[in-house]
Write a protein that holds these residues in place. Structure first.
Motif, PDB file in Angstrom:
ATOM      1  N   TYR A 294      38.531  59.074  56.324  1.00  0.00           N
ATOM      2  CA  TYR A 294      39.357  58.436  55.295  1.00  0.00           C
ATOM      3  C   TYR A 294      40.066  59.492  54.444  1.00  0.00           C
ATOM      4  O   TYR A 294      41.287  59.435  54.234  1.00  0.00           O
ATOM      5  CB  TYR A 294      38.482  57.544  54.414  1.00  0.00           C
ATOM      6  N   ILE A 295      39.321  60.488  53.949  1.00  0.00           N
ATOM      7  CA  ILE A 295      39.919  61.490  53.073  1.00  0.00           C
ATOM      8  C   ILE A 295      40.889  62.367  53.848  1.00  0.00           C
ATOM      9  O   ILE A 295      41.950  62.741  53.333  1.00  0.00           O
ATOM     10  CB  ILE A 295      38.829  62.320  52.383  1.00  0.00           C
ATOM     11  N   HIS A 296      40.573  62.689  55.094  1.00  0.00           N
ATOM     12  CA  HIS A 296      41.483  63.507  55.910  1.00  0.00           C
ATOM     13  C   HIS A 296      42.840  62.820  56.061  1.00  0.00           C
ATOM     14  O   HIS A 296      43.898  63.445  55.844  1.00  0.00           O
ATOM     15  CB  HIS A 296      40.871  63.764  57.286  1.00  0.00           C
ATOM     16  N   VAL A 297      42.823  61.560  56.410  1.00  0.00           N
ATOM     17  CA  VAL A 297      44.077  60.819  56.568  1.00  0.00           C
ATOM     18  C   VAL A 297      44.804  60.706  55.237  1.00  0.00           C
ATOM     19  O   VAL A 297      46.035  60.871  55.161  1.00  0.00           O
ATOM     20  CB  VAL A 297      43.796  59.426  57.176  1.00  0.00           C
ATOM     21  N   LEU A 298      44.062  60.434  54.165  1.00  0.00           N
ATOM     22  CA  LEU A 298      44.669  60.349  52.840  1.00  0.00           C
ATOM     23  C   LEU A 298      45.352  61.657  52.468  1.00  0.00           C
ATOM     24  O   LEU A 298      46.498  61.669  51.990  1.00  0.00           O
ATOM     25  CB  LEU A 298      43.599  59.998  51.800  1.00  0.00           C
ATOM     26  N   VAL A 299      44.676  62.769  52.682  1.00  0.00           N
ATOM     27  CA  VAL A 299      45.222  64.077  52.326  1.00  0.00           C
ATOM     28  C   VAL A 299      46.506  64.356  53.101  1.00  0.00           C
ATOM     29  O   VAL A 299      47.521  64.775  52.528  1.00  0.00           O
ATOM     30  CB  VAL A 299      44.182  65.185  52.601  1.00  0.00           C
ATOM     31  N   GLU A 300      46.498  64.129  54.404  1.00  0.00           N
ATOM     32  CA  GLU A 300      47.691  64.395  55.214  1.00  0.00           C
ATOM     33  C   GLU A 300      48.843  63.480  54.810  1.00  0.00           C
ATOM     34  O   GLU A 300      50.011  63.901  54.787  1.00  0.00           O
ATOM     35  CB  GLU A 300      47.363  64.228  56.697  1.00  0.00           C
ATOM     36  N   ARG A 507      37.759  70.875  59.269  1.00  0.00           N
ATOM     37  CA  ARG A 507      39.069  70.423  59.764  1.00  0.00           C
ATOM     38  C   ARG A 507      40.206  71.306  59.262  1.00  0.00           C
ATOM     39  O   ARG A 507      41.380  71.019  59.528  1.00  0.00           O
ATOM     40  CB  ARG A 507      39.314  68.976  59.345  1.00  0.00           C
ATOM     41  N   GLY A 508      39.878  72.322  58.502  1.00  0.00           N
ATOM     42  CA  GLY A 508      40.891  73.266  58.050  1.00  0.00           C
ATOM     43  C   GLY A 508      41.394  73.068  56.638  1.00  0.00           C
ATOM     44  O   GLY A 508      42.295  73.796  56.198  1.00  0.00           O
ATOM     45  N   HIS A 509      40.830  72.108  55.903  1.00  0.00           N
ATOM     46  CA  HIS A 509      41.276  71.879  54.535  1.00  0.00           C
ATOM     47  C   HIS A 509      40.652  72.904  53.577  1.00  0.00           C
ATOM     48  O   HIS A 509      39.492  73.289  53.740  1.00  0.00           O
ATOM     49  CB  HIS A 509      40.879  70.473  54.066  1.00  0.00           C
ATOM     50  N   LYS A 510      41.419  73.324  52.602  1.00  0.00           N
ATOM     51  CA  LYS A 510      40.904  74.138  51.501  1.00  0.00           C
ATOM     52  C   LYS A 510      40.333  73.175  50.471  1.00  0.00           C
ATOM     53  O   LYS A 510      41.077  72.407  49.831  1.00  0.00           O
ATOM     54  CB  LYS A 510      42.039  74.959  50.887  1.00  0.00           C
ATOM     55  N   VAL A 511      39.005  73.177  50.300  1.00  0.00           N
ATOM     56  CA  VAL A 511      38.324  72.145  49.515  1.00  0.00           C
ATOM     57  C   VAL A 511      37.704  72.737  48.254  1.00  0.00           C
ATOM     58  O   VAL A 511      37.050  73.787  48.295  1.00  0.00           O
ATOM     59  CB  VAL A 511      37.224  71.462  50.358  1.00  0.00           C
ATOM     60  N   ASN A 512      37.917  72.053  47.137  1.00  0.00           N
ATOM     61  CA  ASN A 512      37.270  72.388  45.876  1.00  0.00           C
ATOM     62  C   ASN A 512      36.306  71.250  45.541  1.00  0.00           C
ATOM     63  O   ASN A 512      36.726  70.150  45.196  1.00  0.00           O
ATOM     64  CB  ASN A 512      38.317  72.537  44.767  1.00  0.00           C
ATOM     65  N   TRP A 513      34.991  71.520  45.691  1.00  0.00           N
ATOM     66  CA  TRP A 513      33.961  70.504  45.454  1.00  0.00           C
ATOM     67  C   TRP A 513      32.719  71.163  44.897  1.00  0.00           C
ATOM     68  O   TRP A 513      32.361  72.268  45.329  1.00  0.00           O
ATOM     69  CB  TRP A 513      33.592  69.788  46.748  1.00  0.00           C
TER      70      TRP A 513
END
Length: 564
Positions: A294-300, A507-513
């Motif tokens: 869900y978040i991957h699709v949202l981000v793209e 998946r290659g995202h730069k994530v801040n968590w």
């Protein structure tokens, strides 16, 4: 005060029959509800809340800022909007800035007086009451609650106190002092400390009596021009007196039987519609709420939508914006397929702003009218300039202009900037023989988070069956572009599972968590009022037409929803 700002309480949604308000300050919500009980309608109450927020949350909003409004007419089903964004001074051209030594690589500092645009909010407040109000209350009566708060004083709320102090410190670091009207003995007020603003009370009284002329001509206008000139700006009395709001036709898109309505350009409302059109191609409910898929699709999808909007949206008086072309393109299956390819999108400029220096609020009244409203000073307290004896600061919205000559958002004289602030409405999709039915008034503020926030809370309602309060409580995602590093950053709020963050990194995202405490402000602050519980999966949407109002208010702010 707990610096972690933990979210430990549980709130139920407000349910009521006759009228409902929701805002980021409890006292402002009370003022709005009082206007409804005195015979005012949703538009009257919204402006009363706007004025009360100018008193109680002056860093985020006020007479020195801009505003946008959407109004749903409960009798006719018509939706109209007001663009209350101001323009640059006529002298502020690209050549003028270059002559002063500024360039795309080295623009004026954010709080520079050159970034002050004409305040559009006062005219928007007047026009909202005149065009959409009940006419049972005078403009002066609508402002009464705000005047009383400014005169008598109010205890400053927790989140507001935090950002008040932070912004004062940032202004001082930039070599600027916030005007004494907005400090107590040179210091920002603390949580629970009573703050009075007699100069703002006087300004609001004059505004109530004289309308627009009280702000755009005379004492206040002269004070605005003087303080800007003292700091090197070029705004004139003519720039102020020639300002007016623009009545606009909202733009919309359909998603699974409902219509989302947003203000047209120069606002970023188009981004929310593009985002929704792209996401409709994916089985979001099957993915699961805040799951990696869900978040991957949202981000793209966000990357695609924001890239289009930043490259195409500007002041429609200066550029032709292919709104329908972009909406049609975003609906296509071929367009949607780009998302699954992890396609890297570039946003060269302008820098996409973050933060929560804005207020969103909404009202639904007993006649079925709804007013969705947003007001902002851009940065907290804007440029930090406070016109003498006026009680409010001036926005720095011009900082969002580009100094690239080929940008649609390139600075020019008498031009409105690309605007981040957007209110929203949701209706069913009417046929030719049936007027649209109001489903919700909603919004989430916070720079470029706003379009993303609109869609996340709407999907929380539509796809995941959350009630309005749950839809706002739920942890959010903020997709942010770092211009210096030319990369996208995916910010995940505390509450999203750590394994989700790790899956996104793979998946290659730069994530801040995780993003916690007051840093949650980057996820915006929202309000929602729905007409009926159509979001409930056990309800037959086609036959359900209850008039019960359901409302929620964002836990990231100090506010609440109230009804009667």
């Amino acid at each position: 005060m707990d610096s972690d700002l933990g979210f430990s309480s549980r709130r139920s949604p407000i349910v009521c029959l006759h009228g409902c308000v929701a805002s980021s300050q409890q006292l402002a919500s009370t003022v709005g509800l009082d206007v409804l009980k005195r015979g005012g309608n949703a538009a009257d109450a919204a402006v009363a809340i706007a004025a009360a927020l100018a008193v109680t949350e002056p860093g985020s909003t006020g007479l020195g800022g801009d505003a946008f409004c959407l109004f749903f007419n409960g009798n006719t089903g018509e939706i109209r909007g007001i663009n209350g964004s101001g323009r640059t001074p006529k002298r502020l051209t690209l050549d003028f800035l270059k002559d002063r030594g500024y360039s795309a690589e080295a623009p004026p500092p954010e709080t520079d007086a050159l970034n002050v645009t004409v305040p559009g909010a006062p005219a928007c407040w007047c026009d909202t009451v005149q065009l959409f109000g009940s006419h049972k209350l005078s403009f002066q009566e609508v402002l009464t609650g705000a005047v009383e708060l400014a005169e008598v004083g109010f205890p400053v709320a927790e989140v507001t106190a935090h950002f008040w102090a932070q912004s004062v410190a940032e202004l001082r670091d930039a070599g600027k002092e916030l005007g004494g009207d907005l400090l107590i003995d040179g210091h920002p007020p603390k949580h629970g400390e009573v703050f009075r603003n007699p100069f703002l009370a006087q300004t609001l009284k004059e505004f109530g009596e004289r309308g627009k002329k009280a702000i755009y001509q005379g004492r206040v206008a002269q004070a605005i021009v003087d303080i800007i000139a003292q700091h090197g700006g070029v705004m004139t009395l003519d720039d102020l007196s020639s300002h007016d709001s623009e009545l606009v036709t909202p733009i919309s898109t359909e998603y699974k039987g409902v219509c989302l309505w947003e203000p047209p350009p120069n606002s970023q409302g188009l981004a929310a519609l593009l985002l929704l059109n792209i996401l409709e191609n994916f089985p979001l409910k099957a993915f699961g709420h805040n799951s990696p898929d869900y978040i991957h699709v949202l981000v793209e999808a966000v990357r695609l939508a924001l890239t289009d909007v930043v490259h195409y949206v500007g002041d429609p008086d200066h550029v032709t914006i292919p709104v329908q072309t972009l909406l049609d393109k975003s609906c296509s299956h071929q367009r949607a397929q780009l998302i699954s390819m992890d396609r890297a999108m570039e946003v060269v400029e302008p820098a996409l702003p973050t933060g929560s220096d804005t207020v969103y609020f909404c009202v639904v009244d007993s006649e079925g009218n709804a007013c969705s409203f947003v007001n902002s000073t851009y940065d907290c307290f804007g440029c930090g300039l406070v016109p003498k004896d006026c009680g409010f600061s001036l926005q720095n919205r011009g900082a969002f202009f580009s100094l690239h000559h080929n940008s649609v958002n390139c600075v020019a004289g008498a031009k409105r900037p690309f605007h981040t602030i957007i209110p929203a409405l949701v209706t069913d999709c009417a046929t030719d023989s049936q007027k649209p039915r109001l489903l919700a008034s909603l919004g989430v503020m916070g720079g470029m988070m706003q379009s993303q926030g609109h869609i996340q809370v709407l999907l929380n309602l539509l796809e995941f069956g959350m009630n309005p309060q749950q839809a706002l409580d739920s942890p959010r995602v903020f997709v942010q572009h770092d211009r210096k590093k030319n990369q996208w950053l995916v910010n995940l709020e505390e509450g999203i599972k750590p394994e989700v963050a790790e899956a996104l990194r793979r998946r290659g995202h730069k994530v801040n968590w995780p993003v916690t405490g007051h840093k949650r402000s980057q996820f915006g602050r929202g309000q929602i009022i729905t007409v009926g519980d159509w979001w409930n999966p056990s309800v037959n949407h086609k036959s359900h037409a209850t008039k019960v109002l359901w409302a929620g208010s964002d836990p990231r702010s100090d506010g609440c929803a109230l009804g009667y």
